[in-house]
Design a protein around this motif. Structure first.
Motif, PDB file in Angstrom:
ATOM      1  N   UNK A   1      44.877 -19.985 -36.158  1.00  0.00           N
ATOM      2  CA  UNK A   1      46.109 -20.747 -35.941  1.00  0.00           C
ATOM      3  C   UNK A   1      46.039 -21.424 -34.574  1.00  0.00           C
ATOM      4  N   UNK A   2      46.320 -22.717 -34.545  1.00  0.00           N
ATOM      5  CA  UNK A   2      46.327 -23.482 -33.296  1.00  0.00           C
ATOM      6  C   UNK A   2      47.757 -23.536 -32.764  1.00  0.00           C
ATOM      7  N   UNK A   3      47.963 -22.928 -31.607  1.00  0.00           N
ATOM      8  CA  UNK A   3      49.294 -22.857 -31.000  1.00  0.00           C
ATOM      9  C   UNK A   3      49.164 -23.108 -29.512  1.00  0.00           C
ATOM     10  N   UNK A   4      50.023 -23.961 -28.986  1.00  0.00           N
ATOM     11  CA  UNK A   4      50.031 -24.258 -27.558  1.00  0.00           C
ATOM     12  C   UNK A   4      51.423 -24.014 -27.005  1.00  0.00           C
ATOM     13  N   UNK A   5      51.529 -24.084 -25.675  1.00  0.00           N
ATOM     14  CA  UNK A   5      52.828 -23.859 -25.045  1.00  0.00           C
ATOM     15  C   UNK A   5      53.836 -24.951 -25.398  1.00  0.00           C
ATOM     16  N   UNK A   6      53.348 -26.124 -25.805  1.00  0.00           N
ATOM     17  CA  UNK A   6      54.263 -27.191 -26.210  1.00  0.00           C
ATOM     18  C   UNK A   6      54.941 -26.914 -27.544  1.00  0.00           C
ATOM     19  N   UNK A   7      54.388 -25.931 -28.303  1.00  0.00           N
ATOM     20  CA  UNK A   7      54.980 -25.592 -29.593  1.00  0.00           C
ATOM     21  C   UNK A   7      56.050 -24.511 -29.469  1.00  0.00           C
ATOM     22  N   UNK A   8      56.327 -24.069 -28.242  1.00  0.00           N
ATOM     23  CA  UNK A   8      57.331 -23.021 -27.998  1.00  0.00           C
ATOM     24  C   UNK A   8      58.353 -23.575 -27.009  1.00  0.00           C
TER      25      UNK A   8
ATOM     26  N   UNK B   1      53.380 -18.192 -25.610  1.00  0.00           N
ATOM     27  CA  UNK B   1      52.307 -18.648 -26.492  1.00  0.00           C
ATOM     28  C   UNK B   1      51.081 -17.754 -26.371  1.00  0.00           C
ATOM     29  N   UNK B   2      50.742 -17.317 -25.151  1.00  0.00           N
ATOM     30  CA  UNK B   2      49.590 -16.430 -24.962  1.00  0.00           C
ATOM     31  C   UNK B   2      49.804 -15.085 -25.642  1.00  0.00           C
ATOM     32  N   UNK B   3      51.026 -14.565 -25.571  1.00  0.00           N
ATOM     33  CA  UNK B   3      51.322 -13.287 -26.229  1.00  0.00           C
ATOM     34  C   UNK B   3      51.245 -13.418 -27.747  1.00  0.00           C
ATOM     35  N   UNK B   4      51.714 -14.541 -28.281  1.00  0.00           N
ATOM     36  CA  UNK B   4      51.650 -14.761 -29.731  1.00  0.00           C
ATOM     37  C   UNK B   4      50.194 -14.865 -30.195  1.00  0.00           C
TER      38      UNK B   4
ATOM     39  N   UNK C   1      60.909  -9.270 -31.809  1.00  0.00           N
ATOM     40  CA  UNK C   1      61.215  -9.239 -30.379  1.00  0.00           C
ATOM     41  C   UNK C   1      59.912  -9.179 -29.588  1.00  0.00           C
ATOM     42  N   UNK C   2      59.818 -10.024 -28.573  1.00  0.00           N
ATOM     43  CA  UNK C   2      58.654 -10.081 -27.687  1.00  0.00           C
ATOM     44  C   UNK C   2      59.113  -9.625 -26.308  1.00  0.00           C
ATOM     45  N   UNK C   3      58.528  -8.552 -25.814  1.00  0.00           N
ATOM     46  CA  UNK C   3      58.965  -7.946 -24.556  1.00  0.00           C
ATOM     47  C   UNK C   3      58.100  -8.407 -23.382  1.00  0.00           C
TER      48      UNK C   3
ATOM     49  N   UNK D   1      57.513 -18.007 -18.859  1.00  0.00           N
ATOM     50  CA  UNK D   1      57.386 -19.383 -19.321  1.00  0.00           C
ATOM     51  C   UNK D   1      56.958 -19.431 -20.785  1.00  0.00           C
ATOM     52  N   UNK D   2      57.028 -20.648 -21.345  1.00  0.00           N
ATOM     53  CA  UNK D   2      56.564 -20.840 -22.723  1.00  0.00           C
ATOM     54  C   UNK D   2      55.070 -20.579 -22.837  1.00  0.00           C
ATOM     55  N   UNK D   3      54.299 -20.811 -21.744  1.00  0.00           N
ATOM     56  CA  UNK D   3      52.866 -20.495 -21.772  1.00  0.00           C
ATOM     57  C   UNK D   3      52.649 -18.994 -21.929  1.00  0.00           C
ATOM     58  N   UNK D   4      53.502 -18.169 -21.266  1.00  0.00           N
ATOM     59  CA  UNK D   4      53.401 -16.712 -21.426  1.00  0.00           C
ATOM     60  C   UNK D   4      53.706 -16.298 -22.857  1.00  0.00           C
TER      61      UNK D   4
END
Length: 279
Positions: A227-234, A211-214, A157-159, A206-209
């Motif tokens: 690990x390379x992760x962007x907002x497009x992957x969420x 991705x930044x938390x992850x 869970x991500x709060x 947003x998905x950007x939020x």
């Protein structure tokens, strides 16, 4: 009887006799040839001796070369250190008769600067050249390994916390002195305004939020930080609006999918948006 008187033209004193005698001797003495003084380099070259190098010496030559060297330097440094050896006179005479070269090589062992080739049509007034900086090469993780690291370091869970929109109850009050047409226009304007949901928030998540938390959670491990992760992957699976799947705009619990490029199956995590408590 001959007269014993001295001729009047002969010198009468000892100094005059010496002067006349010196003039006569100088007249018969051959003239000395004028010799110019030799330069310091020429005098040092005459004093140098021929030695044989026992090892490679930069700016002098390879091992086995015959070079001229100052006798003092040979005696005090090179011969005790076994850098060079003396050449016997008989062997030196034979070598000179054979025409063997006996010169030092001042360019031996000296690294010449590497210059860049310049093209003819290059503009020399374009300004200083920028040196090439080689980028840092980082070994990329495989998609499967990236998904494993995300599954390990990202909790189920991500709060998130957001400010909720407060809804006030409006009471219908009669406007004294107002006409019925004004009441109709006010009611129409109120009906045309979109009503915010009961659990609406200011802004969105947003998905950007997400991705930044992850990525912040992955940064605590050296391997996971690669690990390379962007907002497009969420992407949001539930709770989003029909025309925008990149954000949610209300309080609640929603599902998101995380899928890096090349991975087989996505990971599902829960995003919980809670109301921000007033201090």
């Amino acid at each position: 009887m001959a007269s014993s008187a001295r001729p009047s033209l002969l010198p009468q004193c000892s100094s005059c006799i010496r002067r006349v005698t010196r003039l006569g001797v100088d007249a018969w003495r051959p003239q000395q040839q004028q010799v110019r003084n030799k330069s310091k380099a020429a005098r040092e070259a005459e004093r140098n001796i021929i030695v044989k190098l026992l090892q490679d010496v930069p700016r002098f030559g390879r091992a086995g070369s015959l070079i001229p060297l100052n006798p003092a330097q040979m005696r005090n440094r090179w011969f005790p250190s076994r850098i060079a050896d003396y050449v016997p006179a008989m062997q030196l005479k034979k070598l000179k008769a054979q025409g063997v070269e006996m010169q030092r090589d001042p360019l031996f062992g000296v690294k010449a600067p590497l210059e860049e080739a310049v093209e003819e049509d290059e503009d020399y007034f374009a300004g200083p050249k920028q040196h090439y900086v080689r980028p840092i090469e980082v070994e990329l993780l495989s998609p499967e390994r990236s998904m494993d690291l995300i599954d390990t370091f990202v909790p189920p869970t991500i709060d998130f916390t957001r400010q909720s929109i407060e809804h006030e109850m409006t009471e219908t009050r009669s406007s004294y002195g107002a006409s019925g047409a004004a009441d109709i226009l006010m009611a129409a304007s109120m009906a045309s305004k979109p009503k915010a949901p009961a659990n609406g928030i200011y802004g969105s998540v947003s998905t950007a939020d997400v991705a930044a938390t992850i990525k912040a959670a992955l940064a605590h491990n050296d391997e996971a930080a690669r690990v390379l992760l962007s907002e497009n992957d969420v992407k949001f699976v539930t709770g989003h609006e029909e025309d925008d799947a990149t954000r949610v705009k209300q309080l609640g619990t929603f599902q998101v999918e995380i899928l890096v490029p090349g991975a087989a199956a996505p990971l599902v995590r829960t995003v919980r948006v809670r109301a921000k408590k007033e201090e």
